[in-house]
Design a protein around this motif. Structure first.
Motif, PDB file in Angstrom:
ATOM      1  N   LEU A  49      32.616 -10.495 -13.170  1.00  0.00           N
ATOM      2  CA  LEU A  49      32.043 -10.684 -14.493  1.00  0.00           C
ATOM      3  C   LEU A  49      32.196 -12.135 -14.939  1.00  0.00           C
ATOM      4  O   LEU A  49      33.094 -12.484 -15.690  1.00  0.00           O
ATOM      5  N   ASP A  50      31.341 -12.998 -14.424  1.00  0.00           N
ATOM      6  CA  ASP A  50      31.320 -14.393 -14.821  1.00  0.00           C
ATOM      7  C   ASP A  50      29.878 -14.880 -14.825  1.00  0.00           C
ATOM      8  O   ASP A  50      28.955 -14.116 -14.596  1.00  0.00           O
ATOM      9  N   LYS A  51      29.661 -16.138 -15.106  1.00  0.00           N
ATOM     10  CA  LYS A  51      28.311 -16.709 -15.199  1.00  0.00           C
ATOM     11  C   LYS A  51      27.510 -16.493 -13.912  1.00  0.00           C
ATOM     12  O   LYS A  51      26.311 -16.240 -13.947  1.00  0.00           O
ATOM     13  N   ALA A  52      28.169 -16.571 -12.770  1.00  0.00           N
ATOM     14  CA  ALA A  52      27.484 -16.434 -11.485  1.00  0.00           C
ATOM     15  C   ALA A  52      26.921 -15.033 -11.260  1.00  0.00           C
ATOM     16  O   ALA A  52      25.999 -14.856 -10.475  1.00  0.00           O
ATOM     17  N   SER A  53      27.447 -14.037 -11.944  1.00  0.00           N
ATOM     18  CA  SER A  53      26.982 -12.663 -11.738  1.00  0.00           C
ATOM     19  C   SER A  53      26.273 -12.100 -12.965  1.00  0.00           C
ATOM     20  O   SER A  53      26.215 -10.896 -13.145  1.00  0.00           O
ATOM     21  N   GLU A  54      25.708 -12.968 -13.796  1.00  0.00           N
ATOM     22  CA  GLU A  54      25.067 -12.480 -15.011  1.00  0.00           C
ATOM     23  C   GLU A  54      23.912 -11.523 -14.723  1.00  0.00           C
ATOM     24  O   GLU A  54      23.530 -10.735 -15.571  1.00  0.00           O
ATOM     25  N   GLY A  55      23.350 -11.545 -13.514  1.00  0.00           N
ATOM     26  CA  GLY A  55      22.294 -10.603 -13.148  1.00  0.00           C
ATOM     27  C   GLY A  55      22.764  -9.162 -13.180  1.00  0.00           C
ATOM     28  O   GLY A  55      21.958  -8.236 -13.315  1.00  0.00           O
ATOM     29  N   LEU A  56      24.069  -8.953 -13.092  1.00  0.00           N
ATOM     30  CA  LEU A  56      24.628  -7.608 -13.167  1.00  0.00           C
ATOM     31  C   LEU A  56      24.273  -6.943 -14.491  1.00  0.00           C
ATOM     32  O   LEU A  56      24.096  -5.731 -14.565  1.00  0.00           O
ATOM     33  N   MET A  57      24.111  -7.749 -15.529  1.00  0.00           N
ATOM     34  CA  MET A  57      23.766  -7.199 -16.848  1.00  0.00           C
ATOM     35  C   MET A  57      22.389  -6.547 -16.847  1.00  0.00           C
ATOM     36  O   MET A  57      22.080  -5.759 -17.735  1.00  0.00           O
ATOM     37  N   ASN A  58      21.556  -6.847 -15.850  1.00  0.00           N
ATOM     38  CA  ASN A  58      20.265  -6.180 -15.735  1.00  0.00           C
ATOM     39  C   ASN A  58      20.418  -4.733 -15.292  1.00  0.00           C
ATOM     40  O   ASN A  58      19.514  -3.923 -15.466  1.00  0.00           O
ATOM     41  N   TYR A  59      21.552  -4.416 -14.676  1.00  0.00           N
ATOM     42  CA  TYR A  59      21.789  -3.086 -14.112  1.00  0.00           C
ATOM     43  C   TYR A  59      22.813  -2.264 -14.879  1.00  0.00           C
ATOM     44  O   TYR A  59      22.776  -1.047 -14.869  1.00  0.00           O
ATOM     45  N   LEU A  60      23.760  -2.912 -15.520  1.00  0.00           N
ATOM     46  CA  LEU A  60      24.883  -2.232 -16.148  1.00  0.00           C
ATOM     47  C   LEU A  60      24.996  -2.633 -17.612  1.00  0.00           C
ATOM     48  O   LEU A  60      24.937  -3.820 -17.946  1.00  0.00           O
ATOM     49  N   SER A  61      25.179  -1.650 -18.471  1.00  0.00           N
ATOM     50  CA  SER A  61      25.387  -1.908 -19.891  1.00  0.00           C
ATOM     51  C   SER A  61      26.572  -1.083 -20.361  1.00  0.00           C
ATOM     52  O   SER A  61      26.633   0.128 -20.130  1.00  0.00           O
ATOM     53  N   VAL A  62      27.528  -1.743 -20.996  1.00  0.00           N
ATOM     54  CA  VAL A  62      28.689  -1.074 -21.580  1.00  0.00           C
ATOM     55  C   VAL A  62      28.693  -1.441 -23.059  1.00  0.00           C
ATOM     56  O   VAL A  62      28.801  -2.614 -23.407  1.00  0.00           O
ATOM     57  N   THR A  63      28.548  -0.443 -23.921  1.00  0.00           N
ATOM     58  CA  THR A  63      28.424  -0.714 -25.351  1.00  0.00           C
ATOM     59  C   THR A  63      29.356   0.162 -26.169  1.00  0.00           C
ATOM     60  O   THR A  63      29.710   1.270 -25.762  1.00  0.00           O
ATOM     61  N   ASN A  64      29.737  -0.369 -27.325  1.00  0.00           N
ATOM     62  CA  ASN A  64      30.503   0.395 -28.309  1.00  0.00           C
ATOM     63  C   ASN A  64      29.535   1.092 -29.244  1.00  0.00           C
ATOM     64  O   ASN A  64      28.591   0.480 -29.727  1.00  0.00           O
ATOM     65  N   ASN A  65      29.764   2.362 -29.478  1.00  0.00           N
ATOM     66  CA  ASN A  65      28.999   3.142 -30.451  1.00  0.00           C
ATOM     67  C   ASN A  65      30.004   3.749 -31.414  1.00  0.00           C
ATOM     68  O   ASN A  65      30.485   4.854 -31.182  1.00  0.00           O
ATOM     69  N   GLY A  66      30.366   3.001 -32.434  1.00  0.00           N
ATOM     70  CA  GLY A  66      31.419   3.471 -33.340  1.00  0.00           C
ATOM     71  C   GLY A  66      32.755   3.396 -32.624  1.00  0.00           C
ATOM     72  O   GLY A  66      33.179   2.329 -32.213  1.00  0.00           O
ATOM     73  N   THR A  67      33.397   4.535 -32.434  1.00  0.00           N
ATOM     74  CA  THR A  67      34.688   4.569 -31.734  1.00  0.00           C
ATOM     75  C   THR A  67      34.538   4.951 -30.269  1.00  0.00           C
ATOM     76  O   THR A  67      35.532   5.110 -29.563  1.00  0.00           O
ATOM     77  N   ASN A  68      33.321   5.103 -29.800  1.00  0.00           N
ATOM     78  CA  ASN A  68      33.056   5.528 -28.423  1.00  0.00           C
ATOM     79  C   ASN A  68      32.493   4.386 -27.582  1.00  0.00           C
ATOM     80  O   ASN A  68      31.925   3.438 -28.110  1.00  0.00           O
ATOM     81  N   THR A  69      32.625   4.506 -26.273  1.00  0.00           N
ATOM     82  CA  THR A  69      32.048   3.550 -25.336  1.00  0.00           C
ATOM     83  C   THR A  69      31.021   4.273 -24.479  1.00  0.00           C
ATOM     84  O   THR A  69      31.315   5.338 -23.926  1.00  0.00           O
ATOM     85  N   SER A  70      29.829   3.691 -24.362  1.00  0.00           N
ATOM     86  CA  SER A  70      28.762   4.266 -23.535  1.00  0.00           C
ATOM     87  C   SER A  70      28.495   3.344 -22.354  1.00  0.00           C
ATOM     88  O   SER A  70      28.436   2.120 -22.513  1.00  0.00           O
ATOM     89  N   ILE A  71      28.311   3.939 -21.182  1.00  0.00           N
ATOM     90  CA  ILE A  71      28.002   3.188 -19.968  1.00  0.00           C
ATOM     91  C   ILE A  71      26.636   3.637 -19.472  1.00  0.00           C
ATOM     92  O   ILE A  71      26.396   4.827 -19.258  1.00  0.00           O
ATOM     93  N   THR A  72      25.732   2.662 -19.319  1.00  0.00           N
ATOM     94  CA  THR A  72      24.354   2.919 -18.907  1.00  0.00           C
ATOM     95  C   THR A  72      24.056   2.130 -17.641  1.00  0.00           C
ATOM     96  O   THR A  72      24.467   0.983 -17.505  1.00  0.00           O
TER      97      THR A  72
END
Length: 82
Positions: free
Chosen positions: A25-48
């Protein structure tokens, strides 16, 4: 399962076709964000996961919601493995 007993989330098998080398998880691998999303939804974490990144064949798919677990907690405890 309590946070103290939670081993982690290993999404590497779902992403093995996306990256040729082990992603970090650094600048060199920013393309990973095209495939993986980890977000906070209130008190929960969602992985897409989006199986084809920016292509339009597949839509992002919610694979996991962790109730009462903050994204920051996963990162601090090294519980998100990519």
């Amino acid at each position: 399962m309590t946070q103290e007993r939670f081993a982690g989330v290993d999404v590497a098998p779902l992403l093995k076709h996306c990256e040729k080398s082990k992603p970090v998880l650094d600048k060199a691998s920013e393309g990973l964000m095209n495939y993986l999303s980890v977000t906070n939804n209130g008190t929960n974490t969602s992985i897409t996961i989006d199986r084809d990144g920016t292509a339009s064949t597949f839509a992002p798919t919610l694979i996991l919601t962790l109730n009462n677990v903050a994204t920051e907690t996963l990162l601090v405890n090294h519980q998100l493995i990519v």
